[in-house]
Design a protein around this motif. Structure first.
Motif, short mmCIF file in Angstrom:
data_model
loop_
_atom_site.label_atom_id
_atom_site.label_comp_id
_atom_site.label_asym_id
_atom_site.label_seq_id
_atom_site.Cartn_x
_atom_site.Cartn_y
_atom_site.Cartn_z
N GLU A 74 0.81 -1.22 0.00
CA GLU A 74 0.00 0.00 0.00
C GLU A 74 0.85 1.27 0.00
OE1 GLU A 74 -0.41 -2.51 2.20
OE2 GLU A 74 -2.23 -3.45 1.44
N SER B 142 -1.78 -7.89 -3.94
CA SER B 142 -2.39 -8.10 -2.62
C SER B 142 -3.86 -7.72 -2.73
CB SER B 142 -1.70 -7.27 -1.52
OG SER B 142 -2.06 -5.92 -1.62
N VAL C 195 -7.44 -7.05 -0.34
CA VAL C 195 -8.15 -6.94 0.93
C VAL C 195 -9.64 -7.05 0.66
CG1 VAL C 195 -8.65 -5.51 2.94
CG2 VAL C 195 -6.37 -5.49 1.95
N THR D 77 -12.62 -8.77 7.89
CA THR D 77 -11.65 -8.30 6.93
C THR D 77 -10.56 -9.33 6.76
OG1 THR D 77 -12.04 -5.99 7.54
CG2 THR D 77 -9.98 -6.48 6.41
N ARG E 248 -6.94 -10.18 4.39
CA ARG E 248 -5.94 -9.71 3.43
C ARG E 248 -5.27 -10.93 2.82
NH1 ARG E 248 -0.29 -7.37 3.92
NH2 ARG E 248 -0.18 -5.72 2.35
N ALA F 248 -2.70 -7.84 8.51
CA ALA F 248 -4.11 -8.12 8.26
C ALA F 248 -4.98 -7.54 9.38
CB ALA F 248 -4.33 -9.61 8.14
N MET G 28 -5.38 -3.92 8.87
CA MET G 28 -6.37 -3.62 7.83
C MET G 28 -7.78 -3.81 8.36
SD MET G 28 -4.71 -2.55 5.29
CE MET G 28 -5.95 -2.55 4.00
#
Lengths: 222, 209
Positions: free
Chosen positions: A84, B84, B86, B93, B95, B111, B114
């Motif tokens: 990210e 990746s 998500v 959630t 990942r 994870a 996130m």
């Protein structure tokens, strides 16, 4: 107390090992002098790799790593970021030690920066120590062994398959790191595998995204 | 904690620009913003992310795709240079990261971070941007409408300086978000091909291959 001392002694003994024996090349090899494998950088270069961090045979994290390594000054700049784009670690290292610019958990742990820079040096730069022995292993692989100035040993091994392996040992001969790369070709850094030995061993699988020579700008004339 | 906060702000910026109907943007009208946000039922967008740092000679380019379906289904997918995915929805959630040629669930702290981030999405989807005490938001009109979000707490010190969201006044579409970490490090995300209120196959939010 005696039991504790015994356990400590056993642990210390187990931590040490004998360095792999280096032999004189057989008569078939003697025709040509042994040339030490040299997969290392010769010019300042910037690399961007994907890094697959594995432990116990499973992927634990995937990151993007940026490394600028200068073999002349033996200076490094490193950054690790998430997919990210979040920079979780950034540092520079050189003769004056390691300077951490940014380190977010868990990359802020003591010794992480030093260990990482040591790993980068092992991968990209020719070992700094004195060449103490060269020859072949029992397998026939050519090996050159250097004594590190700060203690320990580094073997650079050329395999029959053309790949190069770099091994770092502790002072008492225990294997600490193993680096596998493609060899002396310009693709040496296309895929790199670094393995850390020990109970908490891990491995880094680095796959090249891009690389480029770095030309430092000359100082401005006044 | 700092890592989670960074991710929160990053995601906040992402969702803010994606789900905010720009015609509703007004410095003091967050209530209207919340009302207009409720009109969006689905959204897809391509994104190009440019990471700039002192150590890089040129920006590192990443790209991928973003999907949203009301009330809380999200797929945030990077395709290059590192894949990746998500997935978030119904309070969960996950990942996914590449391993051995396939995508596997990331069960590390990343994870979990996130999950914290996307756990707040429901609030953001309802336009509750002004309820997060972690930052203040200001709006500046120009060729583009620029929303600047500035962290208010010291816990962001050294991590993020500001987030700028550019919205085109010409076609009322969101153009980009810029996350400034420091004087030498920033992330620019440009959004393209934004489509709203078009049906999305539910498997998009459930399957990772």
């Amino acid at each position: 107390m005696k039991g504790l001392c015994f356990l400590i002694s056993v642990f210390l003994l187990a931590s040490c090992a004998t360095l792999p024996a280096i032999q004189e090349p057989s008569s078939a090899h003697v025709k040509e002098p042994i040339l030490c494998p040299f997969p290392f950088l010769q010019e300042k270069t910037r690399f961007i790799h994907t890094i697959d961090v594995q432990a116990a045979g499973q992927t634990k994290a995937v990151m993007i790593g940026v490394t600028v390594a200068d073999p002349a000054s033996r200076m490094f700049s490193c950054a690790i970021m998430s997919t990210e784009g979040m920079v979780v670690f950034e540092a520079v290292a050189g003769s004056e030690g390691v300077k951490v610019i940014r380190a977010l958990p868990p990359f802020d742990k003591p010794d992480f920066a030093r260990n990482m820079m040591d790993d980068m040096e092992l991968i990209f730069l020719e070992p700094a120590g004195e060449l103490v022995e060269k020859g072949v292993f029992v397998s026939g692989d050519v090996v050159c062994r250097r004594r590190q100035e700060q203690g320990g040993w580094v073997d650079v091994v050329a395999g029959h398959d053309g790949r190069v392996q770099i091994r770092r040992y502790s002072e008492c001969g225990a294997l600490k790191r193993t680096v596998n790369m493609d060899g002396n070709s310009r693709d040496a850094y296309k895929t790199i595998e670094l393995r850390s030995a020990g109970w908490l061993g891990y491995s880094l699988m680095m796959t090249l995204i891009e690389s480029e020579m770095v030309r430092d700008m000359p100082p401005v004339q006044k | 904690m700092r890592q989670n906060s960074f991710l929160k702000l990053t995601c906040l910026a992402l969702f803010y620009l994606l789900i905010s109907p720009v015609w509703s943007v007004s410095a003091d009208d967050f209530a209207k913003l919340r009302k207009d946000s409720a009109r969006i039922s689905t959204m897809t967008a391509d994104f190009v992310q440019k990471k700039s740092m002192k150590i890089l000679s040129k920006p590192l380019i990443s790209n991928g795709k973003f999907y949203y379906a009301a009330p809380d289904s999200i797929r945030w997918e990077y395709s290059k240079p590192l894949k990746s995915v998500v997935l978030s929805g119904k309070g969960q959630t996950k990942r996914y990261i590449p391993s051995g040629g396939k995508m596997v669930e990331d069960k590390t702290g990343g994870a979990k971070a996130m999950q914290i981030v996307l756990g707040d999405v429901a609030g953001w989807m309802n336009g509750k941007y002004d309820t997060n005490p972690a930052f203040t938001a200001t709006i500046r009109e120009g060729n583009d409408t620029m929303i600047t979000m500035t962290p208010t707490g010291k816990n962001m010190a050294g991590m993020i300086e500001k987030i700028e969201i550019a919205i085109s006044q010409k076609n009322a579409s969101v153009k980009s978000v810029r996350i400034v970490e420091s004087a030498t490090s920033e992330t620019q995300i440009d959004f393209q091909n934004v489509v709203v209120n078009k049906s999305i196959d539910p498997s998009v939010f459930q399957v990772v291959q």
